[in-house]
Design a protein around this motif. Structure first.
Motif, short mmCIF file in Angstrom:
data_model
loop_
_atom_site.label_atom_id
_atom_site.label_comp_id
_atom_site.label_asym_id
_atom_site.label_seq_id
_atom_site.Cartn_x
_atom_site.Cartn_y
_atom_site.Cartn_z
N VAL A 6 0.83 -1.20 0.00
CA VAL A 6 0.00 0.00 0.00
C VAL A 6 0.87 1.25 0.00
N ILE A 20 -0.75 5.72 5.11
CA ILE A 20 -1.74 4.76 4.64
C ILE A 20 -3.01 5.52 4.25
N ASP A 23 -8.88 5.01 2.90
CA ASP A 23 -9.84 4.00 2.43
C ASP A 23 -9.40 2.57 2.73
N TYR A 24 -8.20 2.39 3.29
CA TYR A 24 -7.74 1.06 3.67
C TYR A 24 -8.11 0.80 5.13
N ILE A 25 -8.60 -0.41 5.39
CA ILE A 25 -8.98 -0.83 6.74
C ILE A 25 -7.77 -1.53 7.36
N VAL A 76 -3.06 -4.75 6.31
CA VAL A 76 -4.22 -4.17 5.64
C VAL A 76 -5.29 -5.26 5.65
N GLY A 78 -8.55 -4.80 4.72
CA GLY A 78 -9.45 -4.68 3.58
C GLY A 78 -9.42 -3.26 3.04
N ARG A 79 -10.36 -3.01 2.14
CA ARG A 79 -10.45 -1.68 1.55
C ARG A 79 -11.92 -1.31 1.40
N ARG A 80 -12.23 -0.08 1.81
CA ARG A 80 -13.59 0.41 1.68
C ARG A 80 -13.89 0.70 0.22
N THR A 81 -15.07 0.34 -0.21
CA THR A 81 -15.49 0.67 -1.57
C THR A 81 -16.52 1.78 -1.50
#
Length: 82
Positions: A6, A20, A23-25, A76, A78-81
């Motif tokens: 990332v 970071i 939008d990255y969890i 990381v 996950g990632r928010r969409t």
């Protein structure tokens, strides 16, 4: 996903929260039992500041599965969409 994917060009030990994208969890990974789970990034940043290096904060992560208090790392999760 590992953090250096990332934040290219930085090793884990040089990455801070501000590096970071939001939008990255973020999550934590336990090296004892391999459990992975999300962490509340807002609470951690509020306590330690967004400029703090992850390597100084990860020593306070505790595994929720086995209770391991040491040698845990940020990942990381996950990632928010949108």
């Amino acid at each position: 996903m590992v953090l250096y994917n990332v934040v290219p060009g930085k090793s884990y030990y040089a990455i801070s929260f501000r590096d970071i994208p939001p939008d990255y969890i973020l999550g934590g990974a336990c090296l004892a039992c391999a459990h992975k789970g999300p962490v509340n990034r807002a609470i951690i940043e509020r306590r330690w500041g967004d400029g703090e290096a992850l390597r100084f904060v990860d020593r306070y992560l505790r595994c929720t599965a086995c209770g391991n208090p040491g040698h845990n790392r940020f990942i990381v999760y996950g990632r928010r969409t949108i």
